[in-house]
Enzyme design. Structure first.
Site, PDB file in Angstrom:
ATOM      1  N   ASP A 293       0.825  -1.209   0.000  1.00  0.00           N
ATOM      2  CA  ASP A 293       0.000   0.000   0.000  1.00  0.00           C
ATOM      3  C   ASP A 293       0.864   1.266   0.000  1.00  0.00           C
ATOM      4  OD1 ASP A 293      -2.351   1.421  -0.021  1.00  0.00           O
ATOM      5  OD2 ASP A 293      -2.611   1.386   2.149  1.00  0.00           O
TER       6      ASP A 293
ATOM      7  N   ASN B 130     -10.574  -2.955  -6.247  1.00  0.00           N
ATOM      8  CA  ASN B 130      -9.782  -1.930  -6.959  1.00  0.00           C
ATOM      9  C   ASN B 130     -10.404  -1.565  -8.318  1.00  0.00           C
ATOM     10  OD1 ASN B 130      -6.525  -3.071  -5.753  1.00  0.00           O
ATOM     11  ND2 ASN B 130      -7.819  -1.409  -5.007  1.00  0.00           N
TER      12      ASN B 130
HETATM   13  C1  FPP Z   1      -1.908   0.170  -3.364  1.00  0.00           C
HETATM   14  O1  FPP Z   1      -1.452   1.505  -3.360  1.00  0.00           O
HETATM   15  C2  FPP Z   1      -1.304  -0.531  -4.466  1.00  0.00           C
HETATM   16  C3  FPP Z   1      -1.986  -1.071  -5.521  1.00  0.00           C
HETATM   17  C4  FPP Z   1      -3.457  -1.021  -5.664  1.00  0.00           C
HETATM   18  C5  FPP Z   1      -1.254  -1.724  -6.629  1.00  0.00           C
HETATM   19  C6  FPP Z   1      -0.069  -2.541  -6.209  1.00  0.00           C
HETATM   20  C7  FPP Z   1       0.668  -2.919  -7.417  1.00  0.00           C
HETATM   21  C8  FPP Z   1       2.010  -2.897  -7.553  1.00  0.00           C
HETATM   22  C9  FPP Z   1       2.946  -2.612  -6.464  1.00  0.00           C
HETATM   23  C10 FPP Z   1       2.592  -3.290  -8.855  1.00  0.00           C
HETATM   24  C11 FPP Z   1       2.631  -4.776  -8.886  1.00  0.00           C
HETATM   25  C12 FPP Z   1       3.496  -5.247  -9.916  1.00  0.00           C
HETATM   26  C13 FPP Z   1       3.608  -6.562 -10.252  1.00  0.00           C
HETATM   27  C14 FPP Z   1       4.646  -6.922 -11.240  1.00  0.00           C
HETATM   28  C15 FPP Z   1       2.758  -7.640  -9.684  1.00  0.00           C
HETATM   29  P1  FPP Z   1      -2.537   2.649  -3.508  1.00  0.00           P
HETATM   30  O2  FPP Z   1      -2.694   2.971  -4.949  1.00  0.00           O
HETATM   31  O3  FPP Z   1      -3.802   2.229  -2.804  1.00  0.00           O
HETATM   32  O4  FPP Z   1      -1.833   3.817  -2.739  1.00  0.00           O
HETATM   33  P2  FPP Z   1      -2.559   4.939  -1.887  1.00  0.00           P
HETATM   34  O5  FPP Z   1      -3.255   4.245  -0.741  1.00  0.00           O
HETATM   35  O6  FPP Z   1      -1.423   5.772  -1.441  1.00  0.00           O
HETATM   36  O7  FPP Z   1      -3.511   5.651  -2.814  1.00  0.00           O
END
Ligand code: FPP
Length: 235
Positions: A13, A61
């Site tokens: 996250d 998501n």
């Molecule tokens: C949460 O951060 C993260 C995600 C929804 C996506 C996670 C994906 C990756 C790290 C890339 C994965 C790559 C591979 C190759 C599997 P957020 O967007 O909710 O952050 P925020 O809470 O700060 O808005």
């Protein structure tokens, strides 16, 4: 290190906030998150961790903007097709947990590709949770059990808390350590069956900044924790 966990899970996250606080687009955060994941998977393997599960995209998501969903799916395809060479060469087997429905055909193709490419790897498993929800996983497992009972493949007494693992998306050991980066303290529908006795770590670092030293510190703390599994031993 003595007493290392077998199975580590990470809720990755904070990608969006990492980017916003730097005045960048949220997509840049996801891109850096993918770099951090590749790095941490290699390091975990090097330490001798057998299974690493990561939350890449939840069923919920899909509520995000179409632009962000599309960006994330394109990023996943790019990684699966081009960028995970080091992970593949390093003997890491990649498996997926989640529902296939609602995923774009090109995403499914890339998933199948990487499963195929890594199926004989045996060093360590990277379980990528994609279009994943833990309550959905439990519902899907229950339906599979119902089917097996109906077809007389199993009897009611065969269903135990251990045998239930066979019906989850992947049959993996229970999670020993759950790490959530990004400052929030919640589980967000992630592997609820498997975390029953996990040690929980909520870190203040955003996922793109999560590095080897952060993992090492968690593991050093974990080896000192007294896991009793409901018993009173070692009290
Ligand atoms: C949460 O951060 C993260 C995600 C929804 C996506 C996670 C994906 C990756 C790290 C890339 C994965 C790559 C591979 C190759 C599997 P957020 O967007 O909710 O952050 P925020 O809470 O700060 O808005």
């Amino acid at each position: 290190m003595e007493g290392l966990p077998k199975h580590i899970a990470i809720i990755m996250d904070g990608n969006g906030r990492w980017a916003t606080e730097k005045g960048k687009k949220r997509s840049e955060g996801h891109k850096q998150g993918a770099v951090a994941l590749e790095n941490i998977a290699l390091y975990a393997k090097q330490l001798g961790i057998k299974v690493l599960s990561v939350y890449a995209f939840s069923t919920d998501n899909f509520k995000r903007s179409q632009e962000e969903v599309d960006y994330l799916m394109d990023l996943l395809i790019y990684y699966f097709n081009n960028k995970l060479d080091r992970v593949i060469k390093d003997g890491i087997k990649i498996v997926f947990s989640g529902r296939k429905e609602n995923l774009r055909p090109d995403v499914i193709l890339a998933i199948n590709n990487i499963i195929n490419k890594t199926k004989d790897n045996q060093e360590c498993i990277l379980n990528i949770c994609l279009n994943y929800g833990a309550q959905e996983e439990i519902v899907d497992a229950t339906l599979k059990i119902h089917q097996d009972l109906n077809n007389k493949k199993i009897k009611e007494e065969d269903i135990t808390r251990e045998s239930y693992y066979k019906y989850l998306y992947q049959e993996l050991p229970p999670i020993d350590v759950l790490i959530r980066t990004g400052k929030e303290k919640r589980l967000s529908n992630f592997m609820l069956y498997q975390v029953s006795y996990a040690e929980l770590y909520f870190l203040d670092v955003y996922f793109p900044d999560f590095n080897n030293q952060d993992l090492l510190e968690v593991l050093q703390d974990y080896t000192k924790r007294n896991r009793r599994f409901g018993d009173v031993k070692n009290n």
